[in-house]
Structures are given as structure tokens and as C-alpha cells.
Enzyme design. Sequence first.
Site, PDB file in Angstrom:
ATOM      1  N   ASN A   1       0.858  -1.178   0.000  1.00 14.26           N
ATOM      2  CA  ASN A   1       0.000   0.000   0.000  1.00 14.26           C
ATOM      3  C   ASN A   1       0.896   1.230   0.000  1.00 14.26           C
ATOM      4  OD1 ASN A   1      -2.924  -1.021   0.403  1.00 14.26           O
ATOM      5  ND2 ASN A   1      -1.722  -2.194   1.887  1.00 14.26           N
ATOM      6  N   GLU A   2       0.966   1.870  -1.137  1.00 20.45           N
ATOM      7  CA  GLU A   2       1.881   2.986  -1.328  1.00 20.45           C
ATOM      8  C   GLU A   2       1.341   4.264  -0.677  1.00 20.45           C
ATOM      9  OE1 GLU A   2       4.770   2.822  -2.622  1.00 20.45           O
ATOM     10  OE2 GLU A   2       4.816   0.982  -3.797  1.00 20.45           O
ATOM     11  N   PRO A   3       2.211   5.258  -0.467  1.00 21.17           N
ATOM     12  CA  PRO A   3       1.735   6.552   0.027  1.00 21.17           C
ATOM     13  C   PRO A   3       0.560   7.056  -0.800  1.00 21.17           C
ATOM     14  CG  PRO A   3       4.127   6.505   0.024  1.00 21.17           C
ATOM     15  CD  PRO A   3       3.677   5.235  -0.633  1.00 21.17           C
TER      16      PRO A   3
ATOM     17  N   SER B   1      -2.538   5.696  -0.369  1.00 23.40           N
ATOM     18  CA  SER B   1      -3.567   4.659  -0.362  1.00 23.40           C
ATOM     19  C   SER B   1      -4.670   5.015   0.636  1.00 23.40           C
ATOM     20  CB  SER B   1      -2.959   3.304   0.019  1.00 23.40           C
ATOM     21  OG  SER B   1      -2.006   2.890  -0.929  1.00 23.40           O
TER      22      SER B   1
END
Length: 650
Positions: free
Chosen positions: A177-179, A181
Site C-alpha cells: 500500500n503505497e503513500p 492509499s
Amino acid sequence: MMERNYKLPKEGGLEPGADPADIIRKFEKIYTNIYENEASGAAYVAREIADCIREKQSIGEMCVLGITTGKSPVGVFRALVELHRSEGLSFRNVVVFSLDEFFPITPEELQSRNYSIHESLLDLVDIAPENIHIPDGTLPQDEVAAFCREYESKIEEYDGIDLMILGTGVQGQIGFNEPGSYTNTRTRLVALGNESRKSAASIFYGIDYVPHKAITMGLGTILGAKRIILIAWGEEKAQVIKDTVEGEKQLIVPATCLQDHPNVEVVVDEGASSQLTRVKTPWLVGRCLWPSRFIRTAVLWLCEQVRKPILKLTYQDYVDNRLGQLLEISGMAYDEINIQVFNDLQHTITGWPGGKPNADDSTRPERAFPYPKRVVIFSPHPDDDVISMGGTFRRLITQGHDVHVAYETSGNIAVHDDVVLQTIDTARECGFEDKYDEVKRIIAGKRKGEPEPLELRKLKGSIRRAEAKAACRHMGLNDRTNVHFLNLPFYETGGVKKGLLTDRDISIVVDLLRKIQPHQIYAAGDLSDPHGTHRTCIEAVLEAMHVVKDEPWVKDCRFWLYRGAWQEWDLDMVDMAVPLSPDEVVQKRHAIYRHLSQKDVMPFPGEDKREFWQRAEERTQNTAKLYDRLGMAEYQAIEVFVQLKNPAQL
């Protein structure tokens, strides 16, 4: 080999029992447990998992675990396997849901999460194969969405995840979950950000081979777990742990969403906790013990807060910034403390790292005698010596000491294939045996993700040895008598993943120490090297010191730690600071230039894309500026060291 806890001694800090836990944790929005080292923290987490499994066993239910992979949980897995072997911990009632997987990737590839979790845990315990659920990186992309919905359905069939074990990336990623999300996301296919791909570049032998996508549980899936434990080890995770535990909730740092979970715990080692308020600035949360080195820590922090040199700090500065207790407990006036810290820091500066002969050494970092001294510089890779302490290296030689350099590893995996071909082509053009086509065939036969062929590793090791010898000659060192290539076996796996330190490695270091019997040892003291080699190398030296601890020469040996290319010591820790003139900075730069295979483009540069000489110069110049701002003399650059006292006793 006996495991020991390598860490630097810590002085001062919160007075035990002086304040309640809820006061000293008042900045923390998530309950956080700090352990002395990764091993003890991992053992605690493994025991919590075991308790969850056994509790479910006692009532005849399945225990549903969500498990991360990567480097963070390796110690936890190892501890679980030991509980399985030594205490009979059964996994027959355990269901595992793996957090994520690269896409596309096959389970047979060493870099896959599937391979990692099987190798480290699942193949070593008695879990039923049908109870293992891992995202499938082999699916056609148009089938992934359906698979993800089915993955969610399986979790729901078990009434959710009982215990979720998470790690976090340096940007606060949990899973993939990337920045940015959202907290309502479920299991899905995602595009990997550049930072995530860079962090995985080393295991894939370069960022070009890292997949651009991954399948990951969503933040909503994760937050649906009944209990969550987030683990983090090492200084490289310190800032993101502070942001997660003490910062504001923000989408740009996904881990901060854990603040909303009703049953979450963060488990870290001392390195990962180092930016938390109760660790970094404990006087802000409670009553402290104030030995002299801890006073230095507080005063240098105060200088930074009010932007003043040491001798300009006022009584009001101390009071306004919560340091009134220092004045009260120490019984000293503010100006007395200023002078004490100024003198303390001033006495770290010396142009004679080996000690100045025939001089009063009562306030110098190093003793005057014996002179000349026998010195060993341990360099994890064949360039750390000149990158991190090239100016001090040169000073020791020009001031008459018997300096030896010990390169602990070959550094062979950090050489590009085209550098090998260029070197072989140069030999051909010089009229030596033509091996170009043969080497080209070896390179062409490499298989993605597998260890490099031994023949190629030997060539790459030779290139790095030649570069190291050239740098030593530039420094004025005899490369035939005073340069030692240890080639420690733990490193020689042919891949990024290294072996464990063994007695074979330690005996090689012991033999060198007994041969030279140094008065001074310099070694890289990094705790946060991105690849772990520096950590293993310092442990090899410390284990060797433990072996020789009762030999007479050890009593007259001082042990100095420098840092690698990635970080520098904080000034409150520094015991010796060696100023460099402008000419010495240039000479150091030229020594770094000799490492041609590491110039311009490095296979594993970490987060910083600049060349090593650029990083080194900025770091030493910034250190000089810090000394200058604190009221010391102004220098072009400064290299700094921490003394490790009684290293054989660690």
C-alpha cells in the site's frame, strides 16, 4: 558461534521508575514496546503468535494469521521455528494469509514472497498445505481482480484475521500500500512506486528487474484484523516509526492509519526507536539521569533548537526548552554547563589521530605513546576505508604509523558486467591472452535471480582488489605488505543474500589480529547498512576481539568506529574529530576515484544516487559546519569517530 548484542553503550536517559509509563509515552498514539535488539523483539513477537495459536487450539478453533515477508519478519520466523522444534508448537490449526506478492513472478523465483515465506517458515513447520494462502503472481492480469475478490472471501470465511504481523517501508508502506492509499482499500493489484522498487532492487540485482506491480492486501483488509503487531528493526526505520507512532494521520504515510485500530502494538529495537521522543529527547517527558555525555546530548540539542553556539546559551534558553531539570539536578549554573560541554567537544578535535608524540595527551582523544603505533583499518568493502576515513587514513601514514588495511569482503557483486568486459578488453588490447569471448559467454549464460557464476565472481573480485591496491598506493601505503584481503566466506554466496557469520570468518580475523597485534583498530560501526554486510563485518571483528581478549596486546589497543557511506555519527556521540585541509579533501577524493568500478554508476547505490566521493565530501563538510556553528574553529572538513571501549567484552 555465540550470538552477542553489538550496540554502542548508552549513558543517561530516563530515570527508571521516576515517572509513570503513561507520562513518558504521552507523545505516542500507538502502544510501543522497545527491545534491546532485534533478536529479543522477534522472540517476543514469536511468543505472542504462539500464544494466539495455543489459545485457539485450546478451544478447538483455527488460528488465522496475516503475515508479512521481506527482511523484517525473518527473526520472528526463526524464533517460531525454534518454538516448533523445542516446545512442540504445532501449526496444524493455523491458517496463513500472506500480505502481498510481486506481479508477475513465479513461486520458484528466489525474490518472490512465496519462496521467502516457504523457505523461512512454512516448509519448516507442520502447517497443512491447504491452509496456506499467498497471492498468485503467475495469473494472467485479467484474472487478478477475481482472484483478489476470492482472497477476501476466504478471509471472511474464517471470520477475519486473528493476528496480523506487519512491517513497514521507509515511507510508511504496509504491504504494498503505497503513500496515498485509502483506508477502505481491499486486496488488489497495485502499481509499485519508485521507492518500493528501489528498496527491492538489491534482491533483484538491479531496479530494472523489479516488477512494476504487486498484489497486496488493502488497508481496509489489514485494519479488519482483530489484532495487529507492527515490527521494525534498525535505524533506517527510525523516522517512519516516529511518524507512525507520534505523527498525525496522513495518507502519505499509510502506516499512520494504524492509529485508528483498537488493538495494535508496535515492536521495535533500539535502533528503530531512536527518533521517539522518550528516547531522543527524554527530558521532554520525564526525569532523567545526567552523566556528562548525556549533558552534551541535551546541550547540543538545545543549540539546534535556539540556533546558538554553546557559549551563547542563556538561563532562559534552558528553562524555555524544558531543560530546567538539568540545572536543578546537576547543581551547576547554565554557564558552567556551557563551558563544560564546550571544552568536552573541543577536546574531541585532533590533527593527530594516532596520538601526538612527546605531547601532553591528558585532554587528547588518543594517547601519545606508544609511537609509532601499529594500526589496522577494517574495511567491509574494498572502498569503505577511503570513502569514510580517507583523510584520517592519510594522516596516520604521513605521521609515521605502521598502517594496515584489511578488506573484509571481496565486494564482487557490486561490479557491473560491462566493467568486466571493458577490463578484459583492455587486457586484450595490451597484448595479453584474449579471454573476451569466453567471459562474454559466461555473462550471457547468467540466469535472472540466481547466484553469479564463480568464474565471473572471481574476475569481479580481482577488479576490486586492483582498485583497492591502487587507492592504497595513492595514500602512500605499501600494497604488497600492508594490504590484506580477507575474503570472509559469509559474503561469497554469489547473490545479494549473504550467509551467516561462522567460526571460519572469525578465525580469519583472529589470525590477522594476532599477526599485527595493533595498538589501534578502526572499523565500520554501521547499524543501518542497507544490505547488512557492514553489520556482519563489525560483528566478525568484535567476535575476533572476544577470542583474543586475554592476550597481552589487547590491553594496549584502542578501538575506533567510523561510519560507512550512508550516515554519520551524531556529534553528541563523537570521541575523536579529525580536521581535513582543502588539499587533504582533494587527496581523499582522488583515492576514491581509484575505485573505477564504483564510479558514475553503482549497482546498489541506496537512496542517494550521488557518487561516493560527493557523499563523502558533503558529509565531512557538514560535520565541519556543525562544529563551526557550535562555536569551534572553522575547518574545511572533519571526519569523526566513536571509541568503543572494552570491545572484547560485548
